[in-house]
Design a protein around this motif. Structure first.
Motif, PDB file in Angstrom:
ATOM      1  N   ASP A 126      16.645  13.135   7.133  1.00 30.72           N
ATOM      2  CA  ASP A 126      16.276  13.473   8.523  1.00 30.72           C
ATOM      3  C   ASP A 126      16.985  14.621   8.709  1.00 30.72           C
ATOM      4  N   ALA A 127      16.408  15.151  10.007  1.00 25.81           N
ATOM      5  CA  ALA A 127      17.043  16.351  10.456  1.00 25.81           C
ATOM      6  C   ALA A 127      16.876  16.350  12.118  1.00 25.81           C
ATOM      7  N   GLY A 128      17.494  17.100  13.079  1.00 24.19           N
ATOM      8  CA  GLY A 128      17.316  16.976  14.222  1.00 24.19           C
ATOM      9  C   GLY A 128      18.127  18.114  14.863  1.00 24.19           C
ATOM     10  N   TRP A 129      17.634  18.356  16.135  1.00 22.83           N
ATOM     11  CA  TRP A 129      18.199  19.298  17.084  1.00 22.83           C
ATOM     12  C   TRP A 129      18.428  18.656  18.570  1.00 22.83           C
ATOM     13  N   ILE A 130      19.630  18.843  18.990  1.00 25.64           N
ATOM     14  CA  ILE A 130      19.834  18.220  20.595  1.00 25.64           C
ATOM     15  C   ILE A 130      20.418  19.236  21.412  1.00 25.64           C
ATOM     16  N   GLY A 131      21.007  20.276  20.691  1.00 24.19           N
ATOM     17  CA  GLY A 131      21.919  21.187  21.663  1.00 24.19           C
ATOM     18  C   GLY A 131      23.095  20.397  22.132  1.00 24.19           C
ATOM     19  N   ALA A 132      23.411  21.018  23.442  1.00 16.81           N
ATOM     20  CA  ALA A 132      24.507  20.139  24.180  1.00 16.81           C
ATOM     21  C   ALA A 132      23.746  19.040  24.647  1.00 16.81           C
ATOM     22  N   ALA A 133      24.563  17.860  24.448  1.00 16.78           N
ATOM     23  CA  ALA A 133      24.135  16.404  24.786  1.00 16.78           C
ATOM     24  C   ALA A 133      23.880  16.883  26.551  1.00 16.78           C
ATOM     25  N   GLY A 134      22.794  16.079  26.874  1.00 17.60           N
ATOM     26  CA  GLY A 134      22.819  15.939  28.414  1.00 17.60           C
ATOM     27  C   GLY A 134      21.654  17.241  28.966  1.00 17.60           C
ATOM     28  N   PRO A 135      21.575  17.095  30.174  1.00 15.63           N
ATOM     29  CA  PRO A 135      20.340  17.895  30.719  1.00 15.63           C
ATOM     30  C   PRO A 135      20.660  19.463  30.246  1.00 15.63           C
ATOM     31  N   GLY A 136      19.554  20.233  29.601  1.00 10.42           N
ATOM     32  CA  GLY A 136      19.651  21.613  29.385  1.00 10.42           C
ATOM     33  C   GLY A 136      18.478  22.141  28.507  1.00 10.42           C
ATOM     34  N   PRO A 137      18.555  23.276  28.024  1.00 13.41           N
ATOM     35  CA  PRO A 137      17.196  23.764  27.237  1.00 13.41           C
ATOM     36  C   PRO A 137      16.868  22.784  25.998  1.00 13.41           C
ATOM     37  N   SER A 138      15.527  22.720  25.695  1.00 19.44           N
ATOM     38  CA  SER A 138      15.134  22.101  24.857  1.00 19.44           C
ATOM     39  C   SER A 138      14.789  22.983  23.480  1.00 19.44           C
ATOM     40  N   TYR A 139      14.419  22.554  22.498  1.00 21.01           N
ATOM     41  CA  TYR A 139      14.501  23.444  21.139  1.00 21.01           C
ATOM     42  C   TYR A 139      13.794  24.840  21.126  1.00 21.01           C
ATOM     43  N   LEU A 140      12.484  25.105  21.719  1.00 21.13           N
ATOM     44  CA  LEU A 140      12.180  26.141  21.936  1.00 21.13           C
ATOM     45  C   LEU A 140      12.296  26.976  23.069  1.00 21.13           C
ATOM     46  N   ASP A 141      13.312  26.553  24.095  1.00 20.99           N
ATOM     47  CA  ASP A 141      13.334  27.174  25.411  1.00 20.99           C
ATOM     48  C   ASP A 141      14.291  28.510  25.162  1.00 20.99           C
ATOM     49  N   PRO A 142      13.984  29.498  25.731  1.00 19.96           N
ATOM     50  CA  PRO A 142      14.717  30.915  25.639  1.00 19.96           C
ATOM     51  C   PRO A 142      16.353  30.471  25.662  1.00 19.96           C
ATOM     52  N   GLY A 143      17.007  31.045  24.979  1.00 19.84           N
ATOM     53  CA  GLY A 143      18.662  30.971  24.602  1.00 19.84           C
ATOM     54  C   GLY A 143      19.038  29.520  24.592  1.00 19.84           C
ATOM     55  N   SER A 144      18.048  28.699  23.989  1.00 13.13           N
ATOM     56  CA  SER A 144      18.474  27.520  23.368  1.00 13.13           C
ATOM     57  C   SER A 144      19.292  27.335  22.496  1.00 13.13           C
ATOM     58  N   GLY A 145      19.052  28.449  21.308  1.00 12.08           N
ATOM     59  CA  GLY A 145      20.046  28.559  20.189  1.00 12.08           C
ATOM     60  C   GLY A 145      19.372  27.703  19.210  1.00 12.08           C
ATOM     61  N   ALA A 168       0.866  -1.176  -0.004  1.00 11.05           N
ATOM     62  CA  ALA A 168       0.006  -0.068  -0.111  1.00 11.05           C
ATOM     63  C   ALA A 168       0.836   1.348  -0.031  1.00 11.05           C
ATOM     64  N   TYR A 169       1.912   1.229   0.787  1.00 12.27           N
ATOM     65  CA  TYR A 169       2.713   2.581   0.828  1.00 12.27           C
ATOM     66  C   TYR A 169       3.658   2.810  -0.560  1.00 12.27           C
ATOM     67  N   TYR A 170       3.697   2.165  -1.290  1.00 14.62           N
ATOM     68  CA  TYR A 170       4.544   2.328  -2.503  1.00 14.62           C
ATOM     69  C   TYR A 170       4.168   3.683  -3.056  1.00 14.62           C
ATOM     70  N   GLY A 171       5.021   4.191  -3.836  1.00 13.06           N
ATOM     71  CA  GLY A 171       4.850   5.548  -4.515  1.00 13.06           C
ATOM     72  C   GLY A 171       4.836   6.668  -3.723  1.00 13.06           C
ATOM     73  N   ARG A 172       5.134   6.534  -2.250  1.00 14.31           N
ATOM     74  CA  ARG A 172       4.977   7.654  -1.408  1.00 14.31           C
ATOM     75  C   ARG A 172       6.654   7.897  -0.912  1.00 14.31           C
ATOM     76  N   VAL A 173       6.839   8.980  -0.332  1.00 12.69           N
ATOM     77  CA  VAL A 173       8.252   9.396   0.206  1.00 12.69           C
ATOM     78  C   VAL A 173       7.990   9.567   1.865  1.00 12.69           C
ATOM     79  N   GLY A 174       9.207   9.323   2.520  1.00 14.44           N
ATOM     80  CA  GLY A 174       8.892   9.401   4.032  1.00 14.44           C
ATOM     81  C   GLY A 174      10.299  10.178   4.440  1.00 14.44           C
ATOM     82  N   GLY A 175      10.100  10.662   5.509  1.00 12.60           N
ATOM     83  CA  GLY A 175      11.496  11.300   6.234  1.00 12.60           C
ATOM     84  C   GLY A 175      11.108  11.451   7.977  1.00 12.60           C
ATOM     85  N   CYS A 176      12.211  11.942   8.396  1.00 15.72           N
ATOM     86  CA  CYS A 176      11.775  12.203   9.860  1.00 15.72           C
ATOM     87  C   CYS A 176      12.347  13.417  10.513  1.00 15.72           C
ATOM     88  N   LEU A 177      12.005  14.100  11.654  1.00 17.43           N
ATOM     89  CA  LEU A 177      12.567  15.064  12.520  1.00 17.43           C
ATOM     90  C   LEU A 177      12.817  14.496  13.814  1.00 17.43           C
TER      91      LEU A 177
END
Length: 245
Positions: free
Chosen positions: A171-190, A131-140
């Motif tokens: 694919d694409a992604g954002w993690i900032g500095a590995a470990g506890p810290g601000p998430s993507y939309l947090d002020p100052g996360s960059g 069923a899924y033939y003919g479609r394209v997929g990606g991830c964030l």
């Protein structure tokens, strides 16, 4: 060093007849702020500016039953809204699965969505293909701990195994500095200003658009050598099969 010329004249095709489905696999119900949605908005905005119809759904807002059958109400569950979501998936030329990292892996919601996609993977299209033939997929992928590539590998492998075509750099992604810290939309996360993430998200989005355009114009994947209905009928598509005429 010679700098290669930028592709002139803008996009090479029109994309306004394409549809995209983005499933946000955050653990947060609406209207709670989702950092994953922040990255989704970047990709969806590019598509929408090209006239693509983009639908975004938070899977956690949908009553999706657990299981690996197309409709789990036929297997003991009182409710299952997956069949409704599946109809939107099948109406889309592009599927993007997006979600956070927890303990270095995809969220439980992402796993459930992939399981339910898998539950419908044996269904066939009009050409007798899966069923899924003919479609394209990606991830964030988003998070504040390591694991973007690990999570993306799992998602992209799953999509191609189910029948989706995965373009280059899907694919694409954002993690900032590995470990506890601000998430993507947090002020100052960059995060929203991060050039690496913005570049990869842009490239992923355009690669999805280009490949979806090519597949749509070609009428999908050619239906020779990959038809489940033909195989079940005895065709072996140039493999030796003396009994098939």
């Amino acid at each position: 060093m010679t700098v290669p010329p930028v592709s002139p004249g803008g996009p090479p095709a029109r994309y306004d007849d394409l549809r995209a489905m983005v499933i946000n696999c955050t653990l947060k119900r609406s209207p709670e702020r989702s950092h994953t949605q922040g990255l989704i908005d970047l990709s969806a905005g590019i598509m929408e500016r090209q006239g693509v119809q983009v639908e975004t759904v938070r899977a956690v807002d949908v009553d999706i039953a657990t299981g690996v059958w197309p409709d789990m109400t036929e297997h003991g569950w009182e409710t299952d809204e997956w069949p409704v979501l599946y109809s939107s998936v099948m109406a889309a030329d592009i599927l993007v699965l997006a979600g956070p990292i927890w303990l270095g892996d995809n969220s439980s919601v992402m796993k459930q969505v992939i399981e339910r996609l898998y539950s419908c993977s044996s269904l066939l299209n009009d050409a007798g293909q899966y069923a899924y033939y003919g479609r394209v997929g990606g991830c964030l992928i988003t998070g504040n701990e390591d694991g973007v590539k690990h999570c993306a590998m799992n998602v992209l492998y799953s999509l191609q195994h189910l029948g989706y075509v995965v373009p280059p750099q899907a694919d694409a992604g954002w993690i900032g500095a590995a470990g506890p810290g601000p998430s993507y939309l947090d002020p100052g996360s960059g995060g929203p200003e991060n050039d690496f993430t913005n570049r990869n998200t842009t490239f992923m989005t355009w690669n999805l658009l280009h490949l979806a355009r090519m597949l749509k114009d070609a009428g999908g994947i050619p239906a020779y050598g990959n038809q489940r209905s033909g195989w079940d009928a005895g065709c072996r598509f140039d493999s030796e099969n003396p009994e098939h005429r």
